[in-house]
Design a protein around this motif. Structure first.
Motif, PDB file in Angstrom:
ATOM      1  N   SER A 154      -2.866   6.305 -11.403  1.00 63.28           N
ATOM      2  CA  SER A 154      -2.380   5.513 -10.284  1.00 63.28           C
ATOM      3  C   SER A 154      -3.047   5.943  -8.981  1.00 63.28           C
ATOM      4  N   GLU A 191      -1.514   5.254  -6.193  1.00 59.13           N
ATOM      5  CA  GLU A 191      -0.385   5.173  -5.261  1.00 59.13           C
ATOM      6  C   GLU A 191      -0.483   6.270  -4.205  1.00 59.13           C
ATOM      7  N   TYR A 245       2.661   2.483   0.862  1.00 60.12           N
ATOM      8  CA  TYR A 245       2.860   3.887   0.491  1.00 60.12           C
ATOM      9  C   TYR A 245       4.339   4.133   0.220  1.00 60.12           C
ATOM     10  N   ARG A 246       4.598   5.206  -0.463  1.00 63.77           N
ATOM     11  CA  ARG A 246       5.981   5.613  -0.742  1.00 63.77           C
ATOM     12  C   ARG A 246       6.238   6.939  -0.049  1.00 63.77           C
ATOM     13  N   HIS A 303      -2.500  11.226  -3.498  1.00 70.99           N
ATOM     14  CA  HIS A 303      -3.197   9.951  -3.667  1.00 70.99           C
ATOM     15  C   HIS A 303      -3.851   9.981  -5.034  1.00 70.99           C
TER      16      HIS A 303
END
Length: 211
Positions: A2, A4, A29-30, A59
């Motif tokens: 990922s 993410e 983004y989380r 990341h």
């Protein structure tokens, strides 16, 4: 794997700098809020950042800590955001110069003064920041040369340096000088800066309400 973006942060920390950078980036983004004490110092989070401090960025399989490094990494990882001069651009010199000047001399000088740890004058040549006075005078010159640190365009250097100045003005660790107030005011008015403040201020209010 990922790609993410996950920001580990706390609304009452330097993580606010990274939050602002994330908002400027314009990428999804989380955010994972890491509490002080055991959550931040426990084994689970130390597996991400052995220092047991926030912020940290994950990341994909890459972990980046330290606010200045997070800002520089994100600017290069997402060049479409235009938050760093391109490689080969001469503006990359002042961009790096002031980004890391704030991460090194400014951070050290301001922190030492805030905790009453200022070294005697004869020790100045042995310290990376020399003296608090020289550091603050140099910072003033940097923000007085133009609208932004890397020429006529806002960059990740402004996120980091601007955060240091705004924080210092708020808590009295940086002298209130017209150049600092003008520069900080311009940056604080940016939509992304306002969004970031609103997010973290709301989180702080929730935490205080929860006790």
């Amino acid at each position: 794997m990922s790609d993410e973006l996950v920001l580990y942060t706390h609304p009452m920390s330097r993580g606010r700098i990274a939050r602002w950078m994330m908002e400027e980036l314009g990428q999804p983004y989380r955010a994972e809020i890491v509490g002080y004490g055991e959550p931040m110092k426990g084994a689970a989070y130390r597996a991400i950042n052995p220092m047991g401090k926030v912020p940290a960025l994950v990341h994909g399989g890459t972990v980046v800590t330290e606010c200045a490094a997070i800002c520089a990494y994100l600017a290069d990882a997402f060049p479409q955001a235009g938050l760093a001069p391109a490689p080969g651009d001469r503006r990359r010199g002042p961009y790096y110069r002031w980004l890391f000047f704030a991460a090194g001399p400014v951070e050290a000088a301001v922190s030492s003064k805030a905790f009453g740890l200022a070294a005697p004058p004869e020790a100045a040549r042995s310290l990376g920041y020399g003296s608090y006075a020289d550091t603050i005078d140099t910072l003033e010159q940097a923000v007085s040369q133009g609208e932004y640190l890397a020429g006529d365009r806002f960059s990740a250097a402004d996120v980091y340096v601007g955060s240091q100045i705004l924080w210092g003005l708020q808590f009295g660790t940086i002298e209130k000088r017209p150049a600092f107030e003008a520069y900080g005011g311009r940056l604080a008015a940016r939509p992304a800066a306002r969004r970031a403040r609103e997010i973290d201020d709301a989180l702080m209010a929730q935490m205080q309400k929860a006790g």
